[in-house]
Design a protein around this motif. Sequence first.
Motif, short mmCIF file in Angstrom:
data_model
loop_
_atom_site.label_atom_id
_atom_site.label_comp_id
_atom_site.label_asym_id
_atom_site.label_seq_id
_atom_site.Cartn_x
_atom_site.Cartn_y
_atom_site.Cartn_z
N ARG A 172 0.93 -1.25 0.05
CA ARG A 172 0.00 0.09 0.15
C ARG A 172 1.04 1.11 0.01
N ARG A 222 1.20 6.45 -6.89
CA ARG A 222 0.31 7.38 -7.44
C ARG A 222 0.61 8.62 -7.28
N GLU A 223 1.22 9.40 -6.18
CA GLU A 223 1.71 10.68 -6.12
C GLU A 223 2.64 11.16 -7.32
N ASP A 244 0.71 4.08 -2.87
CA ASP A 244 0.59 5.47 -2.63
C ASP A 244 1.48 6.32 -3.06
#
Length: 387
Positions: free
Chosen positions: A132, A139-140, A136
């Motif tokens: 995860r 994606r940023e 994250d």
Amino acid sequence: MFLDTVLTRNPGLVDAAAALHGSGAIPPDTYVIDLDAVEANAALLAAEAERLGIGLWFVVKQLGRNPELIRAIARHIPRSAAIDVTEARALHAAGARPGNIGHLVQIPRRALPDLLARRPENVTVFDLANARAVSDAARELGFVQDVLIRLEGAEGAVYPGQEGGVPLERLDDFAEAAEALAGIRIAGVTAFPCVLCDPGTGLPAATATFDLALKGREVLAARGHRDLRLSAPSATSMASLPLLAERGATHGEPGHALTGTTPLHALDPAQPEKPAYVYVSEVAHTLDDSRPALYGGGFYARSHIRTALLPRTGTRLGVQDAPAENIDYYRLLDAPPSGADIRIGDTALLAFRTQIFVTRSTVAVVSGLASGRPRLNGLYDARGRAL
């Protein structure tokens, strides 16, 4: 462990190391590494892997993350496997491309943006929380990151301090949860160790952990994942690459093969990879019972060290065992034969399995040995920083 092999296959390295220490160019507690031999070994491995259709990611913790050696290896094996953040940054600074990060040590969450921005081919994740965190961070940064799922090793086969991974029986549930994370793509599996050398013969053999990795890939394939990678690290060498190909691995991660120091090389000097380092110390003092004490700093608990050579006289003495829990200020040799000439400051040369990055040693990189014109390229600390 490797002294006879080095004397047989790379005597010029032994002579150069002794001369460098005798002249004061290098201190005791120094690993002398033959740059040309390391590069030649990398070229051999790369050619064999290409012939077999296997990808390689090289590992350099055992070499002290040395920038000269990294550049030489990367000319033939462009991508690396970084065991932790420090190694990933050292590899990147020396120009190696990231093939796999998080290989043995998970990437701390706060370091992920920096390392993912360098676009590693794969990130290995041990659990859903780390998957995860990678998702994250990716994606940023605006992309989807390929991940390898680290499987938990077979029972009784996991080294202390290296615990972790997804149990095979929970892989299906893990994959379902990971598939819902928008910032990652499941690209394959890995496990450790997948190959080990037989203690008696030195020959590489697949482990039960390798079997788990193969089953793990089947689980993911049944879920519809295609073109899955399977990295099968440990003991990747010229001798084990055919085994990896036969069992369906897509990647190996050579480390000790780059210096010709797998357990097989200790037993068979004729292996294709050339031994590429020796350890240099000197006699610090002599005990009242005549046992010489060598300066320490670079001894490794799993080294399987046997003998030391004192080149001034050609004396070979056994190296006495030392408890792993003690600091290696010194290392004792067996008492010499009566009348032997042992002097304070005498050079001592040893060759054994090491992990330079956990020592306090100096690393001396030499070249030109094969041409008969040895050159000291530079001195570095055990983390690859120039001295």
